[in-house]
Design an enzyme around this catalytic site. Structure first.
Site, PDB file in Angstrom:
ATOM      1  N   HIS A  98     -28.449   9.764  17.276  1.00  0.00           N
ATOM      2  CA  HIS A  98     -29.469   9.839  16.339  1.00  0.00           C
ATOM      3  C   HIS A  98     -30.775  10.399  17.401  1.00  0.00           C
ATOM      4  O   HIS A  98     -30.550  11.038  18.273  1.00  0.00           O
ATOM      5  CB  HIS A  98     -30.040   8.462  15.966  1.00  0.00           C
ATOM      6  CG  HIS A  98     -28.962   7.808  14.852  1.00  0.00           C
ATOM      7  ND1 HIS A  98     -29.600   7.389  13.606  1.00  0.00           N
ATOM      8  CD2 HIS A  98     -27.810   7.712  14.933  1.00  0.00           C
ATOM      9  CE1 HIS A  98     -28.682   7.122  12.712  1.00  0.00           C
ATOM     10  NE2 HIS A  98     -27.444   7.266  13.587  1.00  0.00           N
ATOM     11  N   GLU A 137     -29.785   7.010  20.728  1.00  0.00           N
ATOM     12  CA  GLU A 137     -30.917   7.535  20.324  1.00  0.00           C
ATOM     13  C   GLU A 137     -31.377   8.436  21.322  1.00  0.00           C
ATOM     14  O   GLU A 137     -31.564   8.133  22.552  1.00  0.00           O
ATOM     15  CB  GLU A 137     -32.154   6.470  20.092  1.00  0.00           C
ATOM     16  CG  GLU A 137     -31.901   5.534  19.093  1.00  0.00           C
ATOM     17  CD  GLU A 137     -32.069   5.981  17.612  1.00  0.00           C
ATOM     18  OE1 GLU A 137     -32.758   7.011  17.489  1.00  0.00           O
ATOM     19  OE2 GLU A 137     -31.691   5.482  16.598  1.00  0.00           O
TER      20      GLU A 137
END
Length: 722
Positions: free
Chosen positions: A487, A580
């Site tokens: 992500h 992330e």
């Protein structure tokens, strides 16, 4: 990014380019704008537009077109969303632009954090949490306003001449400005127009002016979130740039988030300018790839390394774009007994583009290094079967790509074409498991692994995206052991569970039975990621994850029902974490070489973790054939895994002594001790299972009573003893 460049090129005759640009009876001023005390432009009387809904913005823009047609002396405003500078006191004058524009200048780095906090200053700030260091494009606030992490720079209300200043450290050619308002669920603050100043010493300043010498007032935002780009009519070479808000939303405050577009200029004192350019010995393709370019690149890698690659599709998006996977192994297309399967998935949220590019770079890198004979890559490809899905949501990516890296904003392109968030679209198996545990049904009545899909999820009218179904079928078809979901928008690794166990809790520590393994996996990636290990970096938005090693339990961050991580753990054998990758969801192409260096070793090291723990084959003692779907249980860990169709299994475990049990329907259970050490590679732990008498009898009955001679004699002796 190419979407941005094409858009800027197409709008080259205009001074500015902005999406959701304000519209009012006075050019450049948004409805409901509040004039700064020193502004010479009369205040408009148009009612304030207090919504950012797209259809409302389009309606306002259409009104602007009508107004412009009536004003014959004004030039045509250009395509929808074109923001134009305003020349105060001379509304009838037409601004003549130079033919040569510089739309291709990259961002200076406010959003990506290449611009440090010390390079940002302001005339004033309402609080520390609204200081100049928070004036970064797409920065997100915390849930509470007034803390240390608010969502913009905001000047004090009594500041009559507010400004936000950026120090580029060296002279650059400033070409444009992207602005947003304040990110907040409680406030409505955004600037509707601003001026620009430049300086080389922060003492002497000059303003951006038109050909008649008048200061240009640039139109800014009509809502808090839509990024608006203004190109300078004439690029300026300077070290400092100041944004001076002139008007802002009625009842609000002068609040800004910004990015500056600037091209480097040659420094006569720099004897080695090439030393500042991060290159690649492998000639990797550092650019953003739309669907067509991605497919072409994958084909090129396949042609370069046909013996270790295979391209296949797992399904199609709602718009009909194929979900392509690159398989990399020494025997592509074949599951080899004892060889673990691992996957990387990127692009679940279409606007989080870095993961997509990292996987395209990874497949290029693995191909190049394998051909070069790199021992690490060679071993990885001969001992592991790797699957790379660079774009799970290609429809959303195409939307974001079309807008460009600096104008896509925080959320556009996140969802599928149907408006579905794929990371909330998997079946909620957590609730099913936890209710059964509360009733004491696990594991005797309800298994602690491979939980079935709920009935509601398979109904014809269930809201399940085709992209989600494609991945679920993919998970069931291949015996994956390890996965990571890539992500963007933060720098942290989160691990299951993603959903809080307490209903309606916004966040709550909710570990899995394999919490030690998940924390190990997360720490491995975070510990080898250069950006996460930079002790001098500032937090991306509103949480400082570096205080906890840049890893966090997903539910302890924010609850995510229906996540792919939780589903993968509860429905299959696969352990998956979310990475992330960057503060910037859609970094400029200029950032890609550095982002690759930040993540390259972490991507490789994480793949190698698939060989931690124990592995083996569960076989039938008599036939020595592998037993599929045998259950591997580890004492003390309430989560089991199963064998693949060849009887092979992999059980991720941290170092320690374990009692492991293998069981299968119709066989006696076998238990043995397995010791996992810190030595490289998995510990072999094989099992031979013997059929139960009941199973043997069932098989005999299946042969219509024709007993083997030895068994027939045993039965006769037993009858004689009676």
């Amino acid at each position: 990014m190419w979407g941005l460049l094409l858009a800027v090129t197409a709008f080259a005759p205009s001074v500015g380019l902005g999406l959701g640009a304000p519209s009012a009876s006075v050019p450049g001023l948004a409805p409901g704008s509040t004039l700064a005390p020193h502004s010479s432009v009369a205040q408009p009387s148009t009612k304030a537009n207090e919504t950012s809904e797209r259809h409302v913005r389009l309606r306002v823009i259409k009104k602007k077109k009508i107004v412009v047609k009536k004003r014959k002396k004004l030039r045509h405003p250009g395509p929808l969303g074109t923001a134009r500078p305003v020349v105060p006191t001379h509304p009838a004058k037409t601004l003549t632009l130079p033919e040569k524009q510089e739309p291709g200048c990259p961002p200076l780095g406010l959003e990506s954090l290449r611009v440090s906090d010390s390079q940002l200053e302001a005339s004033s700030s309402q609080s520390f949490g609204l200081g100049a260091h928070r004036g970064r494009l797409n920065i997100q606030s915390g849930l509470e306003d007034g803390d240390l992490y608010d969502g913009a720079w905001c000047a004090e209300q009594q500041d009559t001449e507010p400004w936000l200043q950026v120090d580029a450290k060296n002279p650059v050619r400033f070409a444009g400005i992207v602005t947003q308002g304040r990110n907040s669920v409680w406030r409505y603050d955004w600037v509707t127009s601003f001026k620009v100043q430049f300086s080389n010493d922060s003492q002497t300043w000059w303003k951006s002016r038109n050909s008649t010498g008048m200061d240009i007032v640039f139109p800014a935002n009509s809502d808090a979130e839509t990024p608006v780009l203004n190109l300078l009519p004439e690029p300026q070479v300077a070290r400092f740039i100041r944004l001076l808000p002139q008007t802002w939303f009625q009842g609000g405050a002068p609040c800004l988030r910004a990015e500056i577009l600037a091209c480097p200029v040659s420094d006569p004192n720099d004897l080695f300018p090439e030393a500042h350019t991060l290159g690649s010995s492998n000639s990797l393709d550092f650019r953003h790839h739309n669907y067509k370019a991605m497919r072409k690149l994958m084909k090129q890698v396949n042609e370069q390394c046909p013996n270790i690659t295979r391209i296949y599709s797992i399904g199609k998006s709602h718009q009909g774009l194929k979900l392509y996977v690159m398989e990399m192994s020494d025997h592509p297309g074949e599951h080899e007994l004892g060889e673990p399967e691992v996957r990387y998935v990127a692009g679940m949220h279409g606007n989080e583009a870095l993961g997509r590019e990292l996987l395209l770079l990874l497949m290029q890198f693995l191909c190049h290094e394998f051909l070069r004979g790199d021992p690490r890559v060679t071993r990885l490809l001969t001992e592991t079967r790797i699957h790379l899905l660079p774009s799970m949501n290609p429809d959303g990516y195409e939307t974001a790509y079309h807008r460009g890296s600096e104008l896509v904003g925080w959320a556009e392109g996140r969802w599928t074409h149907q408006g579905i968030d794929l990371n909330h679209n998997f079946a909620d198996l957590n609730t099913q498991l936890w209710y059964a545990e509360d009733d004491g049904l696990v594991p005797d009545t309800v298994p602690n692994h491979h939980l079935p899909l709920p009935t509601y999820y398979t109904l014809p009218n269930a809201t399940v995206a085709p992209e989600t179904w494609a991945v679920i079928k993919w998970m069931k078809r291949i015996p994956f052991v390890l996965s990571a979901n890539l992500h963007g928008g933060e720098l942290v690794v989160s691990y299951p569970f993603d959903m809080t166990r307490t209903p309606w809790a916004a966040r709550e520590l909710t570990p899995t039975p394999d919490d030690a393994v998940f924390r190990w996996l997360s720490t491995v990636y975070a510990g080898t990621n250069r950006a996460m290990q930079d002790t001098d970096r500032r937090p991306c938005h509103s949480q400082d994850f570096s205080l906890h090693g840049n890893v966090i339990n997903g539910a302890d961050w924010h609850t995510v029902p229906g996540s792919m991580n939780d589903f993968s753990y509860l429905h299959t054998n696969c352990f998956e974490v979310t990475v992330e990758l960057s503060c910037d969801k859609f970094p400029h192409e200029k950032e890609l070489p550095q982002e690759w260096e930040n993540n390259k070793d972490a991507l490789l090291t994480y793949l190698e973790q698939v060989r931690m723990g124990i592995t083996g084959v569960v076989r039938d003692k008599d036939t020595e054939l592998g037993i599929a779907d045998a259950v591997i249980a580890v004492e003390g860990i309430n989560h089991d895994v199963t064998t693949a169709w060849g009887g092979d299994y992999w059980r991720l475990l941290t170092p320690g002594d374990y009692v492991v049990t293998a069981s299968a329907e119709g066989y006696h259970t076998v238990r043995q001790h397995c010791q996992v050490t810190f030595e490289e590679g998995p510990v072999p732990c094989n099992f031979l299972l013997t059929k139960t008498p009941k199973e043997r009898l069932r098989e005999l009955l299946a042969t219509r009573g024709k007993l083997p001679p030895d068994l027939r004699r045993k039965l006769e002796r037993l009858r004689g003893q009676k």
